[in-house]
Design a protein around this motif. Structure first.
Motif, PDB file in Angstrom:
ATOM      1  N   ARG A 107       0.943  -1.125   0.069  1.00  0.00           N
ATOM      2  CA  ARG A 107       0.083  -0.048  -0.044  1.00  0.00           C
ATOM      3  C   ARG A 107       0.918   1.152  -0.009  1.00  0.00           C
ATOM      4  O   ARG A 107       1.828   1.206   0.496  1.00  0.00           O
ATOM      5  CB  ARG A 107      -0.881   0.107   1.233  1.00  0.00           C
ATOM      6  N   GLY A 108       0.110   2.370  -0.520  1.00  0.00           N
ATOM      7  CA  GLY A 108       0.943   3.674  -0.626  1.00  0.00           C
ATOM      8  C   GLY A 108       0.704   4.491   0.479  1.00  0.00           C
ATOM      9  O   GLY A 108      -0.111   4.466   1.089  1.00  0.00           O
ATOM     10  N   ILE A 109       1.897   5.246   0.802  1.00  0.00           N
ATOM     11  CA  ILE A 109       1.761   6.219   1.879  1.00  0.00           C
ATOM     12  C   ILE A 109       1.928   7.629   1.332  1.00  0.00           C
ATOM     13  O   ILE A 109       1.312   8.613   1.180  1.00  0.00           O
ATOM     14  CB  ILE A 109       3.197   6.126   2.825  1.00  0.00           C
ATOM     15  N   GLY A 110       2.878   7.799   0.235  1.00  0.00           N
ATOM     16  CA  GLY A 110       2.923   8.969  -0.534  1.00  0.00           C
ATOM     17  C   GLY A 110       4.019   8.992  -1.667  1.00  0.00           C
ATOM     18  O   GLY A 110       5.080   8.316  -1.336  1.00  0.00           O
ATOM     19  N   CYS A 111       4.187   9.913  -2.488  1.00  0.00           N
ATOM     20  CA  CYS A 111       5.266  10.024  -3.315  1.00  0.00           C
ATOM     21  C   CYS A 111       6.063  11.291  -3.130  1.00  0.00           C
ATOM     22  O   CYS A 111       5.594  12.230  -2.375  1.00  0.00           O
ATOM     23  CB  CYS A 111       4.566  10.351  -4.993  1.00  0.00           C
TER      24      CYS A 111
END
Length: 320
Positions: A107-111
């Motif tokens: 899952r992503g947290i942020g770019c």
């Protein structure tokens, strides 16, 4: 009297237990990259931000083997948070390219910031375009690395095969050393600029960076939309006095799906509310902004991260 003493002892034990609970910490590790890269110092800076501002969390930044290895650690539940390129995160989530099975717990947290394709050659070599690589000695990155994954995608769009050239599978350090030894005609490095290995090479060896045509980048983005068009400015590396138009991918933070929503929300909120502390850690940090936090997102957001972005009025992209 004996009963009073027992009660006092019981109060002391309960107080100590409750005190211990109050100061219990949750431990998290962030997988980064080698000590000469960008992930490592930024990982340490992010860990420091969380540790200073969230007493109940203890975050450790770990050296690692960068994107592919980090995603395997996330996918097999061996670490909680990791740095990774957005392209490799997508391939890991889908089970494509170098990933034999999908890691659907990513899952992503942020770019964070763009990582640029450095298409390196020597000034004396007649390599001015990707199609000039036929018959040349070319480093395409370490086996199974993010660099090699990007090169395979770029060659796919160009209609090139490894059999068209003399391929070496080399990491950053060995790529630059082979250039110094005049054993390569071209090589690829994928990293945020300026990257130390290319800077070191440029101080001792007359190198050039090859630009990609508009038509090629358009075709690349049509097939692999996680690439973006970007520029490595003139003067970034010694002797390279022209802007270099090149594809870029995006460095991002990913985590395991099973982390609690509250934990990831707190991590995400604390990072972005203190992100300018990273400016003192690495020059690339100035490109890390909340406004671009979801630009290039390639895997679904963790619900805790999504909660924070929704609070800030940022639209959540749909990832399929």
């Amino acid at each position: 009297m004996r009963r009073f003493g027992f009660l006092v002892l019981l109060v002391v034990i309960l107080t100590a237990a409750l005190s211990g609970m109050a100061f219990a910490k949750e431990f998290l590790s962030i997988a980064t990259g080698g000590t000469t890269g960008t992930y490592y110092p930024l990982g340490g800076g992010i860990a420091d931000i969380i540790n200073r501002n969230v007493p109940e969390l203890q975050v450790t930044s770990e050296t690692g083997n960068a994107s592919a290895a980090n995603l395997n650690l996330i996918g097999t539940n061996q670490i909680e948070i990791a740095f990774a390129q957005n392209d490799l995160a997508y391939w890991a989530w889908k089970g494509e390219m170098m990933f034999k099975e999908p890691f659907q717990n990513i899952r992503g947290i942020g770019c964070l910031y763009p990582e640029h394709i450095h298409f390196i050659t020597l000034k004396k070599n007649p390599v001015k375009d990707i199609m000039d690589l036929k018959g040349k000695r070319v480093s395409v990155g370490a086996p199974g690395s993010g660099v090699e994954g990007d090169v395979r995608a770029m060659f796919d769009v160009a209609g090139l095969k490894y059999d068209d050239m003399k391929v070496d599978f080399l990491d950053f350090a060995n790529t630059t050393q082979r250039f110094k030894d005049d054993q390569l005609d071209a090589g690829f490095v994928v990293a945020g600029f300026p990257t130390s290995s290319v800077m070191d090479l440029a101080t001792t060896t007359p190198i050039d960076l090859v630009s990609f045509s508009e038509d090629y980048i358009k075709a690349l983005r049509e097939k692999y939309p996680f690439f973006k068009k970007d520029v490595i400015p003139a003067g970034t590396y010694s002797g390279v006095d022209h802007d270099t138009v090149t594809p870029a991918v995006v460095a991002m933070l990913v985590c395991r799906e099973d982390l609690s929503e509250d934990l990831v929300y707190t991590f995400t909120k604390t990072l972005w509310e203190n992100v300018r502390d990273l400016d003192a850690v690495h020059a690339k940090a100035k490109l890390i902004t909340l406004e671009t936090a979801l630009d290039g997102l390639s895997v679904p957001l963790h619900p805790g991260a999504a909660k924070y972005y929704k609070e800030k009025g940022i639209a959540i992209p749909e990832i399929k």
